[in-house]
Design a protein around this motif. Sequence first.
Motif, PDB file in Angstrom:
ATOM      1  N   ARG A  19       0.704   0.417  -0.197  1.00  0.00           N
ATOM      2  CA  ARG A  19       1.582  -0.603  -0.759  1.00  0.00           C
ATOM      3  C   ARG A  19       2.406   0.018  -1.889  1.00  0.00           C
ATOM      4  NH1 ARG A  19      -0.413  -2.559   3.034  1.00  0.00           N
ATOM      5  NH2 ARG A  19      -1.259  -4.655   3.362  1.00  0.00           N
ATOM      6  N   ILE A  20       3.597  -0.510  -2.098  1.00  0.00           N
ATOM      7  CA  ILE A  20       4.414  -0.081  -3.233  1.00  0.00           C
ATOM      8  C   ILE A  20       4.486  -1.220  -4.243  1.00  0.00           C
ATOM      9  CG2 ILE A  20       6.691   0.660  -4.026  1.00  0.00           C
ATOM     10  CD1 ILE A  20       7.180   2.022  -1.435  1.00  0.00           C
ATOM     11  N   ARG A  21       4.251  -0.889  -5.514  1.00  0.00           N
ATOM     12  CA  ARG A  21       4.372  -1.871  -6.591  1.00  0.00           C
ATOM     13  C   ARG A  21       5.826  -1.944  -7.021  1.00  0.00           C
ATOM     14  NH1 ARG A  21      -0.808   0.650  -9.497  1.00  0.00           N
ATOM     15  NH2 ARG A  21       0.752   2.271  -9.806  1.00  0.00           N
ATOM     16  N   ASN A  65      13.850  -5.170  -2.556  1.00  0.00           N
ATOM     17  CA  ASN A  65      13.975  -5.287  -1.103  1.00  0.00           C
ATOM     18  C   ASN A  65      13.292  -4.124  -0.394  1.00  0.00           C
ATOM     19  OD1 ASN A  65      17.379  -6.522  -1.435  1.00  0.00           O
ATOM     20  ND2 ASN A  65      15.459  -7.684  -1.280  1.00  0.00           N
ATOM     21  N   PHE A  66      13.483  -2.936  -0.950  1.00  0.00           N
ATOM     22  CA  PHE A  66      12.864  -1.758  -0.341  1.00  0.00           C
ATOM     23  C   PHE A  66      11.346  -1.901  -0.345  1.00  0.00           C
ATOM     24  CE2 PHE A  66      10.823   2.381  -0.625  1.00  0.00           C
ATOM     25  CZ  PHE A  66      11.333   3.024   0.482  1.00  0.00           C
ATOM     26  N   ASN A 121       6.260  -2.754   2.369  1.00  0.00           N
ATOM     27  CA  ASN A 121       4.967  -3.453   2.403  1.00  0.00           C
ATOM     28  C   ASN A 121       4.804  -4.292   3.672  1.00  0.00           C
ATOM     29  OD1 ASN A 121       4.316  -2.313  -0.066  1.00  0.00           O
ATOM     30  ND2 ASN A 121       5.007  -4.082  -1.255  1.00  0.00           N
ATOM     31  N   ARG A 122       5.919  -4.836   4.163  1.00  0.00           N
ATOM     32  CA  ARG A 122       5.839  -5.616   5.402  1.00  0.00           C
ATOM     33  C   ARG A 122       5.495  -4.714   6.586  1.00  0.00           C
ATOM     34  NH1 ARG A 122      10.681  -7.527   5.598  1.00  0.00           N
ATOM     35  NH2 ARG A 122      11.536  -6.502   7.433  1.00  0.00           N
ATOM     36  N   ALA A 148       2.746  -0.421  11.009  1.00  0.00           N
ATOM     37  CA  ALA A 148       3.854   0.279  11.655  1.00  0.00           C
ATOM     38  C   ALA A 148       3.916   1.728  11.176  1.00  0.00           C
ATOM     39  CB  ALA A 148       5.164  -0.443  11.348  1.00  0.00           C
ATOM     40  N   THR A 149       4.852   2.493  11.746  1.00  0.00           N
ATOM     41  CA  THR A 149       5.083   3.874  11.313  1.00  0.00           C
ATOM     42  C   THR A 149       6.338   3.932  10.454  1.00  0.00           C
ATOM     43  OG1 THR A 149       6.465   4.451  13.204  1.00  0.00           O
ATOM     44  CG2 THR A 149       4.085   4.726  13.467  1.00  0.00           C
ATOM     45  N   ILE A 150       6.499   5.043   9.755  1.00  0.00           N
ATOM     46  CA  ILE A 150       7.711   5.227   8.947  1.00  0.00           C
ATOM     47  C   ILE A 150       8.931   5.296   9.860  1.00  0.00           C
ATOM     48  CG2 ILE A 150       8.914   6.831   7.405  1.00  0.00           C
ATOM     49  CD1 ILE A 150       6.151   7.517   6.248  1.00  0.00           C
TER      50      ILE A 150
END
Length: 523
Positions: A429-431, A464-465, A470-471, A477-479
């Motif tokens: 996850r990204i904060r 948004n990024f 996170n979604r 999913a993959t990058i």
Amino acid sequence: MISKNCLFIRPPFEGMGKYKPPHLGIASIYGYVKNKFPEINFSFIDALVNNDSVKSIVDYIEKNRPDIVCFTVKTMQVDQTRLIIETIKNIYSPKIICGGNHISVHPEDVIKSGADYAIIGEGEVAFYKILKHILYPEFMIEPFEDCNIVTKENVDFINPIPKIELKGEKIPTPDWSIMDLSYYNENIHYNKGEIALPVMASRGCPFQCDFCSTHLTWTVNVRYRNPKDVISEIKNNIKVYGIDHIHFYDDNLMINRNWMIDFLSLIESERLNFKWICLSRPDIILKNRDLLHRMKINGCKGFELGFETEDEELYSKMNKKNTKSTFKLAYDALMQENFEMIEFLIMCFYEGETLYSIYATYQQLKKYKKQKALFVMSRYFATPFPGTKYYNNVMEKGINISQGNKHKYAIFLNYIPYSFLDSKMNGFRIRSETLKLQLKFRNLDNIIYKEEIDKIQKKVSSDNFCSLFNRYASNKATIGEMCQGLFEAMNNKINKFAIYEYIGRMIEFAIGVGAVQYHEDFL
């Protein structure tokens, strides 16, 4: 003999920012030929310090019309150099000589653009022979198989192999008088406010890491200058230029133990006081552990070390010829001697890199940061340079993001491996608040697709990024799937290479600033 003018040029390139080191190669060649050709007036244009464009260099050459024009060329400079050569050859006909890392691998790139001579490997002796031939045409240059000079006559059947022309004691002392040192800011990281000068005590490296091109210029045979000559050079730097900080550019200064002992003995006997850093390898540091204290008390402030990655398998792929545990032991040895500075050289997006391996690397670096030495991190992106094993092995295992040569420099994300794009994102996850705060202080630098990424960032805020990341992570999913999703969200109007660069750089940035979390609860 009528006097002639010879102009050295460091061509334009991007990505150095405020860092402006003087050019050691030009100073060394000048030191070798200066007194051998009193009939030649030598000068130097450095696009790095002058922010020169291709046009401004062409204008200067057209106005001054030097008889001989010499280029030092790395891969990210080859397109600019070819354009300058082609333009100038349509104006008048100087003799053009090219050398440098890229030319040692692909001399045909400049010969077929109009250069008269290309030099493979070290340049001093070849450059001398070329100048001798230009001044005195009856002085014949040997056939290519006997030397390292390429011309239009032999360019189509060459096999570029660097040749050792100078034994260690014959390697010249650089002559810095050809450039104004007040424009440069080389340093030893320990104190960036103090100007340093580069010194090379040796040439050659036997290790041949897959990503490295140094052996394509200097060969795998290590030869050292006389330590007395190196000491004389350092004393001259102090006396003439008032510079007592030395940045050793050797691939591994400590590989010759006896040389290092003699060098330290000379510092002690002459009671020299100067500060210096050098590049080394963990295994060599451990073999010479008993010399570390002596190096420290004789001015050595620290080391540059290739940390590269925390991932053992990835590290092994690079052909580093030691293990990550060796690095930790070497670092502990340096800490026991209280060296003030350790620079960690990091290699991101190597073939085999995954989201987790980048994360693990930065997590390990945090632990090193907590220790008492000044921690300096220089992060580079794995770049497949022509002629290297890495180039030959990985071009089918990833995406070549940059087109052409202009950005073939390891501070740009040129190449992104499929291993990274295929990485599963679950567990991460990204904060948003952390990322947003860090982006206020510093943004992504050294971007290839600047205009297109500006367009992306106008539509995709940092919040948004993070939400997007996170979604996709929640959906396991993959990058690569995230890249495809953003591409479609931008209505397929953005170059997909720009999408790869943007997402790769944003993820690495977020990990580097501590905005990314990994936890089994997220799996």
